[in-house]
Design an enzyme around this catalytic site. Structure first.
Site, PDB file in Angstrom:
ATOM      1  N   GLU A 106      -9.446  12.447   8.091  1.00  0.00           N
ATOM      2  CA  GLU A 106      -9.343  13.751   7.427  1.00  0.00           C
ATOM      3  C   GLU A 106     -10.690  14.460   7.405  1.00  0.00           C
ATOM      4  OE1 GLU A 106      -7.010  14.129   3.573  1.00  0.00           O
ATOM      5  OE2 GLU A 106      -7.398  11.980   3.704  1.00  0.00           O
ATOM      6  N   THR A 157      -8.478  -5.742   4.371  1.00  0.00           N
ATOM      7  CA  THR A 157      -8.490  -4.831   3.230  1.00  0.00           C
ATOM      8  C   THR A 157      -9.517  -5.374   2.255  1.00  0.00           C
ATOM      9  OG1 THR A 157      -6.139  -4.296   3.484  1.00  0.00           O
ATOM     10  CG2 THR A 157      -7.144  -3.840   1.339  1.00  0.00           C
ATOM     11  N   ASP A 179      -8.987   0.253   2.460  1.00  0.00           N
ATOM     12  CA  ASP A 179      -7.948  -0.202   3.383  1.00  0.00           C
ATOM     13  C   ASP A 179      -8.367   0.222   4.794  1.00  0.00           C
ATOM     14  OD1 ASP A 179      -5.495  -1.365   4.107  1.00  0.00           O
ATOM     15  OD2 ASP A 179      -4.552   0.596   4.195  1.00  0.00           O
ATOM     16  N   TYR A 225       3.104   2.876  15.236  1.00  0.00           N
ATOM     17  CA  TYR A 225       3.756   3.116  13.938  1.00  0.00           C
ATOM     18  C   TYR A 225       5.158   3.708  14.026  1.00  0.00           C
ATOM     19  CZ  TYR A 225       3.190   8.230  13.477  1.00  0.00           C
ATOM     20  OH  TYR A 225       3.297   9.584  13.613  1.00  0.00           O
ATOM     21  N   ARG A 267      -7.066   3.573  13.691  1.00  0.00           N
ATOM     22  CA  ARG A 267      -6.190   4.723  13.870  1.00  0.00           C
ATOM     23  C   ARG A 267      -5.541   4.778  15.246  1.00  0.00           C
ATOM     24  NH1 ARG A 267      -5.011   6.130   8.755  1.00  0.00           N
ATOM     25  NH2 ARG A 267      -6.876   6.685   7.567  1.00  0.00           N
ATOM     26  N   THR A 285      -4.767   6.441   0.409  1.00  0.00           N
ATOM     27  CA  THR A 285      -5.984   7.249   0.433  1.00  0.00           C
ATOM     28  C   THR A 285      -5.989   8.282  -0.689  1.00  0.00           C
ATOM     29  OG1 THR A 285      -6.169   7.001   2.815  1.00  0.00           O
ATOM     30  CG2 THR A 285      -7.386   8.811   1.822  1.00  0.00           C
ATOM     31  N   GLN A 307      -2.855   2.102  15.267  1.00  0.00           N
ATOM     32  CA  GLN A 307      -1.799   2.571  14.367  1.00  0.00           C
ATOM     33  C   GLN A 307      -0.958   3.673  15.012  1.00  0.00           C
ATOM     34  OE1 GLN A 307      -3.339   4.199  10.720  1.00  0.00           O
ATOM     35  NE2 GLN A 307      -1.339   4.732   9.912  1.00  0.00           N
ATOM     36  N   ASP A 353       0.847  -1.190   0.000  1.00  0.00           N
ATOM     37  CA  ASP A 353       0.000   0.000   0.000  1.00  0.00           C
ATOM     38  C   ASP A 353       0.883   1.240   0.000  1.00  0.00           C
ATOM     39  OD1 ASP A 353      -2.400   1.330  -0.085  1.00  0.00           O
ATOM     40  OD2 ASP A 353      -2.721   1.287   2.067  1.00  0.00           O
ATOM     41  N   LYS A 405      -3.378  -1.937  10.372  1.00  0.00           N
ATOM     42  CA  LYS A 405      -3.776  -2.067   8.971  1.00  0.00           C
ATOM     43  C   LYS A 405      -4.018  -3.515   8.534  1.00  0.00           C
ATOM     44  CE  LYS A 405      -3.026   2.242   7.329  1.00  0.00           C
ATOM     45  NZ  LYS A 405      -3.971   3.014   6.488  1.00  0.00           N
TER      46      LYS A 405
END
Length: 388
Positions: A336, A235, A211, A222, A215, A322, A218, A104, A231
């Site tokens: 977002e 998917t 996907d 991350y 959050r 995205t 993550q 990805d 993630k």
């Protein structure tokens, strides 16, 4: 002759491939024409289409893809054998490919900039490498599922800013990412690179991708190595693979790339794509992401993915990341769209920031086709189930 309704997104300019089954027969390859599915093994008499995935056909290579597309066009314009045509409403669709690997990317400047502003408000939104290479991560091919598969809310470690230590439990900030995915038809050997000019002969077609993203999981995991459990749980992809051969009319230039990319990322002809997506949340359209705004093209993504000599294989799937545009209604992820959960989205008489159990998300897309037509990608849909 198969009746194709006026304005159908699945006319002769499209002819997407998929895998379907009927009550009397198991999964095999078909092509969607209007509101029908043509059984290609029955119609063309070729056992490669009697397989439960597209992989064997894709492995035959670009010249064969061109030949079969012409055969199907001639067949549909004439007489299709009895028993080879099924109403699309009466078949079950399956995962169209056996996914070999999944990568990805993070190819939207608007998306990357928005997340940079959310996560690093006192720093430059884009990391120093972002405009020099297509940033990506290696995902988990075994959790790619077909549209209509329910998504179980993942569990994991999460640590909110006001908490002293991490806790374990269901994801609290479950999100989507509206993306476009590309399916490799013919692979490359270890130690070789695929140049941008070979994109159109290596890649078979495109699918819609959601996907799903946890959050909060993550955010805690991350740094320093990037996405992992946030993630890898699921998917979703659409069941119809739109051939790259059907997307010639959708080709556009990518946005201006400054600084100039290194030589291996330059394209003989640009492979930006004029594709319009729509994201619906519980039946309410909330976003219209434009793929033409993507900074890095799929040809550049493939070149970067292999420039170190990494192999590609038939059935490899790589996604764009995205898709977001410059305007708020064009943002392709809820983190977002709600600006980190601070600006809820209204869905009828309800408000949402992140996904709740029972929520359903559907992503659709269309693109310009031959002779002024529009072609469709179908849809990718998923409904959230509670954590176990």
């Amino acid at each position: 002759m198969i009746d194709i309704p006026d304005g159908s997104l699945f006319g002769l300019a499209n002819l997407p491939y998929g895998v379907f089954s009927t009550p009397g027969a198991g999964p095999r390859v078909g092509v969607r024409v209007g509101d029908s599915v043509v059984d290609l093994a029955a119609a063309l008499g070729d056992e490669v289409f009697a397989q439960p995935t597209l992989n064997a056909f894709m492995a035959q290579g670009h010249d064969r893809w061109v030949q079969v597309r012409q055969q199907i066009t001639e067949l549909v314009a004439g007489e299709v054998p009895d028993g080879a045509v099924h109403p699309v409403a009466e078949v079950r669709t399956h995962l169209p490919i056996e996914v070999a690997d999944y990568v990805d990317f993070y190819a939207s400047e608007h998306h990357a900039t928005n997340l940079g502003r959310l996560f690093r408000p006192d720093s430059e939104p884009l990391m120093p490498n972002w405009k020099h290479l297509p940033v990506g991560y290696h995902g988990r091919g075994g959790t790619v599922v077909v549209s209509g598969t329910d998504i179980v809310r993942p569990r994991g470690q999460r640590k909110a800013p006001g908490e002293d230590a991490p806790t374990f439990g269901p994801c609290r900030r479950l999100d989507i990412e509206a993306e476009l995915g590309f399916v490799v038809g013919t692979g490359s050997e270890l130690g070789t690179a695929v140049p941008t000019g070979e994109f159109a002969t290596r890649v078979f077609g495109a699918v819609l991708v959601n996907d799903w993203s946890a959050r909060d999981i993550q955010a805690w995991e991350y740094v320093p190595l990037g996405p992992f459990l946030g993630k890898s749980f699921a998917t979703s992809i659409s069941p119809w693979v739109v051939p790259l051969l059907a997307l010639e009319q959708a080709r556009v230039a990518t946005p201006a790339q400054v600084p100039e990319p290194l030589p291996y990322l330059k394209e003989p002809q640009p492979w930006g794509l004029d594709i319009d997506l729509s994201v619906s949340w519980n039946g309410h359209e909330v976003s219209r992401p434009p793929y033409r705004e993507m900074y890095w093209s799929p040809a550049q993504m493939l070149a970067h993915m292999t420039v170190n000599g990494a192999t590609t294989r038939t059935g490899d799937l790589y996604a764009s990341g995205t898709i977001s545009g410059p305007d708020k209604h064009q943002r392709g992820a809820f983190i977002e769209l709600t600006w980190g959960g601070r600006e809820p989205v209204r869905l009828g008489d309800q408000e949402r920031t992140f996904l709740e159990d029972g929520d359903e998300v559907t992503i659709t897309a269309t693109a310009p086709g031959a002779d002024g037509s529009r072609i469709g990608f179908g849809e990718v849909t998923g409904r959230i189930l509670p954590a176990p």
